[in-house]
Design an enzyme around this catalytic site. Structure first.
Site, PDB file in Angstrom:
ATOM      1  N   LYS A 195       0.863  -1.189   0.000  1.00 32.41           N
ATOM      2  CA  LYS A 195       0.000   0.000   0.000  1.00 32.41           C
ATOM      3  C   LYS A 195       0.891   1.227   0.000  1.00 32.41           C
ATOM      4  CE  LYS A 195      -4.467   0.842   0.161  1.00 32.41           C
ATOM      5  NZ  LYS A 195      -5.537  -0.025  -0.350  1.00 32.41           N
TER       6      LYS A 195
HETATM    7  P1  NAD Z   1     -12.849   7.588  -3.135  1.00 36.17           P
HETATM    8  O1  NAD Z   1     -11.807   8.619  -2.841  1.00 36.17           O
HETATM    9  O2  NAD Z   1     -13.273   7.374  -4.535  1.00 36.17           O
HETATM   10  O3  NAD Z   1     -14.168   7.889  -2.264  1.00 36.17           O
HETATM   11  C1  NAD Z   1     -14.109   8.057  -0.883  1.00 36.17           C
HETATM   12  C2  NAD Z   1     -15.493   8.469  -0.393  1.00 36.17           C
HETATM   13  O4  NAD Z   1     -15.462   8.540   1.037  1.00 36.17           O
HETATM   14  C3  NAD Z   1     -15.914   9.854  -0.878  1.00 36.17           C
HETATM   15  O5  NAD Z   1     -17.302   9.859  -1.154  1.00 36.17           O
HETATM   16  C4  NAD Z   1     -15.625  10.736   0.330  1.00 36.17           C
HETATM   17  O6  NAD Z   1     -16.425  11.922   0.374  1.00 36.17           O
HETATM   18  C5  NAD Z   1     -15.990   9.770   1.454  1.00 36.17           C
HETATM   19  N1  NAD Z   1     -15.425  10.192   2.732  1.00 36.17           N
HETATM   20  C6  NAD Z   1     -14.190  10.689   2.982  1.00 36.17           C
HETATM   21  N2  NAD Z   1     -14.094  11.031   4.271  1.00 36.17           N
HETATM   22  C7  NAD Z   1     -15.283  10.731   4.854  1.00 36.17           C
HETATM   23  C8  NAD Z   1     -15.801  10.870   6.147  1.00 36.17           C
HETATM   24  N3  NAD Z   1     -15.066  11.405   7.135  1.00 36.17           N
HETATM   25  N4  NAD Z   1     -17.079  10.446   6.387  1.00 36.17           N
HETATM   26  C9  NAD Z   1     -17.824   9.926   5.400  1.00 36.17           C
HETATM   27  N5  NAD Z   1     -17.385   9.772   4.135  1.00 36.17           N
HETATM   28  C10 NAD Z   1     -16.135  10.180   3.869  1.00 36.17           C
HETATM   29  O7  NAD Z   1     -12.285   6.232  -2.481  1.00 36.17           O
HETATM   30  P2  NAD Z   1     -12.663   4.730  -2.870  1.00 36.17           P
HETATM   31  O8  NAD Z   1     -11.685   4.275  -3.890  1.00 36.17           O
HETATM   32  O9  NAD Z   1     -14.121   4.619  -3.128  1.00 36.17           O
HETATM   33  O10 NAD Z   1     -12.265   3.974  -1.513  1.00 36.17           O
HETATM   34  C11 NAD Z   1     -13.164   3.915  -0.414  1.00 36.17           C
HETATM   35  C12 NAD Z   1     -12.733   2.777   0.498  1.00 36.17           C
HETATM   36  O11 NAD Z   1     -12.727   1.551  -0.244  1.00 36.17           O
HETATM   37  C13 NAD Z   1     -11.335   2.898   1.093  1.00 36.17           C
HETATM   38  O12 NAD Z   1     -11.311   2.281   2.362  1.00 36.17           O
HETATM   39  C14 NAD Z   1     -10.495   2.078   0.137  1.00 36.17           C
HETATM   40  O13 NAD Z   1      -9.295   1.623   0.734  1.00 36.17           O
HETATM   41  C15 NAD Z   1     -11.453   0.944  -0.144  1.00 36.17           C
HETATM   42  N6  NAD Z   1     -11.171   0.195  -1.377  1.00 36.17           N
HETATM   43  C16 NAD Z   1     -11.121   0.813  -2.584  1.00 36.17           C
HETATM   44  C17 NAD Z   1     -10.886   0.049  -3.729  1.00 36.17           C
HETATM   45  C18 NAD Z   1     -10.882   0.666  -5.101  1.00 36.17           C
HETATM   46  O14 NAD Z   1     -10.801  -0.100  -6.075  1.00 36.17           O
HETATM   47  N7  NAD Z   1     -10.993   1.976  -5.263  1.00 36.17           N
HETATM   48  C19 NAD Z   1     -10.677  -1.330  -3.626  1.00 36.17           C
HETATM   49  C20 NAD Z   1     -10.755  -1.940  -2.378  1.00 36.17           C
HETATM   50  C21 NAD Z   1     -11.021  -1.164  -1.257  1.00 36.17           C
END
Ligand code: NAD
Length: 433
Positions: free
Chosen positions: A119
């Protein structure tokens, strides 16, 4: 100091003060006890193999120079190239990145992918940076970690605060350095640059494949179910779209800026349009006309069939776990539930789909993308989705079967499958020299 492995001491590390790293160690400790893991291997699995902290100075649009701190942690190098996202968020620190790298290792293990976990992240608020500043930050970070990345060494992908464009800049910077186009250095890049069709949607799709299996097991009908989702970024928005298509009513959603609720079901296509409007550059839910604004701390306790945390880690804790009012907890985010909350959930009738299984669709399609780029032979979206479904359902049932056979929670079952794969590889390879 984080939890100790059953025998032998846990070496003192730079990561210990991080609550997220402590959480990952506590989970590993529980798995080690449950599967009677060799203490020497347990200790090797608890400490990341390689960590790099870099200063990333860039010139801001104002002309000022600002230095950001970036991290890349490779949990192990045992199972193949290490693989994991790159996160841009103010909270990023070494311990958080180390924990996320460890979880990536278990996730690749459950999915039987030939990757080790990694990561990375930069402590910054991407919403305060211009596109040019983000590009300079990404290119300079790539340069700073160049000595530890490579298509056979460590491959990055998007995570919170990063996207396809970020991956395109890494691809370009790396290619300029090595002197040839090298799309296999990252996954989650634009399709036009060798990205995989369906990669952007893969994590949310995988979440919903798992939810469908859980609904079936619980004999619940999608069209009679409701969902609450925290986060409307990549994972949250695709999860909402897929649930909406299944006929599940998404009744509340939260993001960094606000939370909204409509008990009749939020019009997801309209919300996607609203958040994609260039006049809404923060992609905020605030002001969406099709729902009422609610206090963000109400979100997780709203009665619903399916609760999907898809934003941050450690949002479900010992303090609020009893307030959850859902039948299924589908963890789209990494690490949303603390071990204290887990103990409470284990005594409830909430069906937990643990993060390392639930959100594994992203790394699975990243694997497909890497394979395609290495072979320079691209697949169709039908092939990608069919393979994704097959691998997700296979992993889902391996987790459920072990949970039933051994009387374990789904979390312990999933973690133990992931840890076991890496531990077996370490044991069979032996210790060098
Ligand atoms: P992203 O940046 O696209 O979206 C993040 C979302 O979380 C946004 O809507 C943001 O406004 C919201 N957010 C941020 N701070 C917040 C808070 N304090 N309270 C409520 N909402 C809040 O990120 P993503 O890629 O969708 O990732 C989200 C989660 O999923 C993370 O934990 C990431 O590690 C995990 N994840 C992502 C992927 C991927 O393919 N993108 C894969 C596996 C896991």
């Amino acid at each position: 100091m984080s939890a100790l492995v059953p025998t032998g001491s846990h070496p003192v590390t730079l990561f210990d003060s991080s609550p997220t790293y402590q959480m990952a160690c506590r989970q590993l400790d529980e798995v080690a006890k449950a599967i009677n893991l060799d203490p020497g291997i347990a200790q090797r699995l608890m400490v990341p193999k390689r960590s790099q902290v870099v200063a990333v100075p860039i010139r801001l649009d104002s002309g000022q120079v600002r230095t950001f701190i970036g991290y890349r942690v490779q949990h192990s190098l045992t199972s193949g190239a290490s693989k994991g996202g790159l996160r841009y968020a103010p909270s990023v620190d070494l311990g958080e990145v180390a924990a996320l790298a460890m979880w990536m290792g278990w996730k690749c293990g459950i999915m039987k992918l030939p990757f080790s976990g990694a990561k990375g992240g930069i402590a910054c608020d991407p919403s305060l940076l211009s596109i040019g500043e983000k590009e300079r930050l990404t290119r300079r970070f790539t340069e700073e970690v160049l000595n530890i990345i490579g298509p056979r060494i460590d491959v990055m992908a998007p995570d919170m605060g990063t996207d396809e464009q970020t991956m395109a800049w890494i691809y370009d910077t790396y290619s300029m350095k090595v002197g040839y186009a090298c799309p296999e250095i990252v996954t989650g890049k634009p399709v036009e640059l060798g990205g995989c069709v369906g990669r952007k949607e893969a994590t949310g799709r995988g979440v919903v494949y798992c939810i469908r299996e859980a609904l079936e097991e619980l004999r619940l009908r999608a069209v009679e179910s409701t969902a609450v989702v925290q986060g409307f970024g990549n994972v949250g928005s695709v999860t909402c779209e897929e649930l909406y298509q299944l006929g599940v009513k998404v009744i509340a959603i939260g993001d960094r800026y606000s939370a909204i609720r409509n008990p009749h079901g939020i019009d997801i296509p309209a919300l996607v349009k609203y958040t994609s409007d260039p006049k809404n550059p923060l992609k905020s839910l605030k002001g969406f006309p099709g729902a009422d604004e609610i206090a963000p701390d109400e979100l997780l306790g709203i009665p619903c069939t399916i609760l999907v945390p898809a934003a941050l880690e450690r949002v479900i804790t010992g303090e609020n776990a009893r307030k959850l009012n859902c039948r299924i907890l589908a963890e789209g985010a990494n690490g949303p539930t603390t071990p204290d909350a887990d103990a409470i959930l284990a005594d409830s009738d909430i069906y937990v789909i643990p993060d390392i299984l639930c959100n594994a669709g992203g790394v699975t399609v990243s694997y497909f993308e890497w394979v395609q780029d290495l072979q320079q032979f691209m697949w169709s979206e039908e092939q990608v989705n069919a393979q994704l479904k097959k691998l997700m359902l296979g992993a889902f049932h391996r987790v459920r079967d072990r949970a039933k056979e051994r009387g374990m929670t789904n979390r312990l079952s999933a973690l133990s499958l992931g840890v076991e794969k890496v531990a077996t590889e370490k044991a069979k390879r032996g210790l060098y020299p």
